[in-house]
Motif scaffolding. Structure first.
Motif, PDB file in Angstrom:
ATOM      1  N   LYS A   1       4.897  10.607   0.725  1.00  0.00           N
ATOM      2  CA  LYS A   1       4.351   9.284   0.463  1.00  0.00           C
ATOM      3  C   LYS A   1       5.320   8.201   0.909  1.00  0.00           C
ATOM      4  CE  LYS A   1       1.620  10.680  -3.513  1.00  0.00           C
ATOM      5  NZ  LYS A   1       1.376  10.476  -4.944  1.00  0.00           N
ATOM      6  N   THR A   2       4.758   7.109   1.409  1.00  0.00           N
ATOM      7  CA  THR A   2       5.537   5.936   1.773  1.00  0.00           C
ATOM      8  C   THR A   2       4.856   4.699   1.200  1.00  0.00           C
ATOM      9  OG1 THR A   2       4.390   5.814   3.899  1.00  0.00           O
ATOM     10  CG2 THR A   2       6.537   6.869   3.903  1.00  0.00           C
ATOM     11  N   ILE A   3       5.665   3.688   0.889  1.00  0.00           N
ATOM     12  CA  ILE A   3       5.159   2.411   0.413  1.00  0.00           C
ATOM     13  C   ILE A   3       5.638   1.325   1.361  1.00  0.00           C
ATOM     14  CG2 ILE A   3       7.137   2.006  -1.122  1.00  0.00           C
ATOM     15  CD1 ILE A   3       5.184   0.657  -3.094  1.00  0.00           C
ATOM     16  N   GLY A   4       4.798   0.339   1.567  1.00  0.00           N
ATOM     17  CA  GLY A   4       5.180  -0.760   2.438  1.00  0.00           C
ATOM     18  C   GLY A   4       4.103  -1.822   2.448  1.00  0.00           C
ATOM     19  N   PHE A   5       4.241  -2.760   3.364  1.00  0.00           N
ATOM     20  CA  PHE A   5       3.267  -3.837   3.521  1.00  0.00           C
ATOM     21  C   PHE A   5       2.306  -3.438   4.630  1.00  0.00           C
ATOM     22  CE2 PHE A   5       6.925  -5.815   1.571  1.00  0.00           C
ATOM     23  CZ  PHE A   5       6.346  -6.618   0.605  1.00  0.00           C
ATOM     24  N   TYR A   6       1.027  -3.323   4.289  1.00  0.00           N
ATOM     25  CA  TYR A   6       0.010  -2.855   5.228  1.00  0.00           C
ATOM     26  C   TYR A   6      -0.543  -4.019   6.039  1.00  0.00           C
ATOM     27  CZ  TYR A   6      -4.174  -0.618   7.057  1.00  0.00           C
ATOM     28  OH  TYR A   6      -5.150  -0.126   7.886  1.00  0.00           O
ATOM     29  N   SER A   7      -0.601  -3.828   7.354  1.00  0.00           N
ATOM     30  CA  SER A   7      -1.193  -4.806   8.257  1.00  0.00           C
ATOM     31  C   SER A   7      -2.543  -4.288   8.722  1.00  0.00           C
ATOM     32  CB  SER A   7      -0.280  -5.026   9.469  1.00  0.00           C
ATOM     33  OG  SER A   7      -0.966  -5.762  10.458  1.00  0.00           O
ATOM     34  N   ALA A   8      -3.610  -4.995   8.360  1.00  0.00           N
ATOM     35  CA  ALA A   8      -4.950  -4.607   8.797  1.00  0.00           C
ATOM     36  C   ALA A   8      -5.094  -4.801  10.308  1.00  0.00           C
ATOM     37  CB  ALA A   8      -6.005  -5.418   8.055  1.00  0.00           C
ATOM     38  N   ALA A   9      -4.341  -5.738  10.869  1.00  0.00           N
ATOM     39  CA  ALA A   9      -4.429  -6.024  12.306  1.00  0.00           C
ATOM     40  C   ALA A   9      -4.021  -4.817  13.148  1.00  0.00           C
ATOM     41  CB  ALA A   9      -3.568  -7.230  12.656  1.00  0.00           C
ATOM     42  N   ASP A  10      -2.920  -4.165  12.792  1.00  0.00           N
ATOM     43  CA  ASP A  10      -2.486  -2.999  13.579  1.00  0.00           C
ATOM     44  C   ASP A  10      -2.570  -1.690  12.801  1.00  0.00           C
ATOM     45  OD1 ASP A  10      -0.288  -3.318  11.932  1.00  0.00           O
ATOM     46  OD2 ASP A  10       1.093  -3.847  13.547  1.00  0.00           O
TER      47      ASP A  10
ATOM     48  N   LYS B   1       0.847  -1.193   0.000  1.00  0.00           N
ATOM     49  CA  LYS B   1       0.000   0.000   0.000  1.00  0.00           C
ATOM     50  C   LYS B   1       0.880   1.240   0.000  1.00  0.00           C
ATOM     51  CE  LYS B   1      -3.721   2.103   2.699  1.00  0.00           C
ATOM     52  NZ  LYS B   1      -4.567   1.966   3.883  1.00  0.00           N
ATOM     53  N   ILE B   2       0.385   2.292  -0.634  1.00  0.00           N
ATOM     54  CA  ILE B   2       1.058   3.588  -0.588  1.00  0.00           C
ATOM     55  C   ILE B   2       0.197   4.503   0.271  1.00  0.00           C
ATOM     56  CG2 ILE B   2       1.797   5.610  -1.896  1.00  0.00           C
ATOM     57  CD1 ILE B   2       2.328   3.770  -4.261  1.00  0.00           C
ATOM     58  N   GLU B   3       0.829   5.124   1.251  1.00  0.00           N
ATOM     59  CA  GLU B   3       0.128   6.080   2.111  1.00  0.00           C
ATOM     60  C   GLU B   3       0.733   7.457   1.896  1.00  0.00           C
ATOM     61  OE1 GLU B   3       0.322   4.673   6.161  1.00  0.00           O
ATOM     62  OE2 GLU B   3      -1.348   3.302   5.827  1.00  0.00           O
ATOM     63  N   SER B   4      -0.104   8.475   2.067  1.00  0.00           N
ATOM     64  CA  SER B   4       0.327   9.849   1.907  1.00  0.00           C
ATOM     65  C   SER B   4       0.012  10.613   3.187  1.00  0.00           C
ATOM     66  CB  SER B   4      -0.404  10.481   0.723  1.00  0.00           C
ATOM     67  OG  SER B   4       0.047  11.788   0.514  1.00  0.00           O
ATOM     68  N   SER B   5       0.958  11.376   3.678  1.00  0.00           N
ATOM     69  CA  SER B   5       0.760  12.180   4.877  1.00  0.00           C
ATOM     70  C   SER B   5      -0.217  13.313   4.585  1.00  0.00           C
ATOM     71  CB  SER B   5       2.092  12.764   5.341  1.00  0.00           C
ATOM     72  OG  SER B   5       1.884  13.763   6.317  1.00  0.00           O
ATOM     73  N   ILE B   6      -1.203  13.495   5.458  1.00  0.00           N
ATOM     74  CA  ILE B   6      -2.142  14.597   5.253  1.00  0.00           C
ATOM     75  C   ILE B   6      -1.509  15.941   5.584  1.00  0.00           C
ATOM     76  CG2 ILE B   6      -4.231  13.226   5.516  1.00  0.00           C
ATOM     77  CD1 ILE B   6      -4.420  14.211   8.393  1.00  0.00           C
ATOM     78  N   CYS B   7      -0.430  15.924   6.351  1.00  0.00           N
ATOM     79  CA  CYS B   7       0.243  17.174   6.714  1.00  0.00           C
ATOM     80  C   CYS B   7       1.234  17.634   5.646  1.00  0.00           C
ATOM     81  CB  CYS B   7       0.985  17.005   8.036  1.00  0.00           C
ATOM     82  SG  CYS B   7      -0.081  16.660   9.437  1.00  0.00           S
ATOM     83  N   THR B   8       2.098  16.715   5.219  1.00  0.00           N
ATOM     84  CA  THR B   8       3.189  17.095   4.324  1.00  0.00           C
ATOM     85  C   THR B   8       3.019  16.591   2.895  1.00  0.00           C
ATOM     86  OG1 THR B   8       4.457  15.107   4.828  1.00  0.00           O
ATOM     87  CG2 THR B   8       4.814  17.039   6.256  1.00  0.00           C
ATOM     88  N   GLY B   9       2.148  15.620   2.696  1.00  0.00           N
ATOM     89  CA  GLY B   9       1.982  15.025   1.376  1.00  0.00           C
ATOM     90  C   GLY B   9       3.040  13.984   1.070  1.00  0.00           C
TER      91      GLY B   9
END
Length: 65
Positions: A28-37, A18-26
């Motif tokens: 982006k990071t990519i990694g393996f997303y854990s639904a558990a945590d 998954k790629i996530e984007s910071s709402i503050c700075t924009g």
């Protein structure tokens, strides 16, 4: 010199990337997303599409969906 392909981390699959984007700075990071945590694991900074391609290549994946 050919780079070593890493195994996908235990407990994750290619579908967990998954790629996530910071709402503050924009930023982006990519990694393996854990639904558990609800966190990205093995996250790396994304500056360009080449960074996404390199992340996928590192784990022997064809590309990001």
């Amino acid at each position: 010199m050919k780079k070593k392909i890493l195994p996908i981390p235990d407990g994750f699959t290619a579908e967990d990337i998954k790629i996530e984007s910071s709402i503050c700075t924009g930023e982006k990071t990519i990694g393996f997303y854990s639904a558990a945590d609800k966190k990205l694991h093995f996250a790396e900074l994304v500056r360009t599409n080449a960074d996404i391609e390199e992340f996928c290549r590192k784990y022997g994946l064809g590309g990001f969906r």
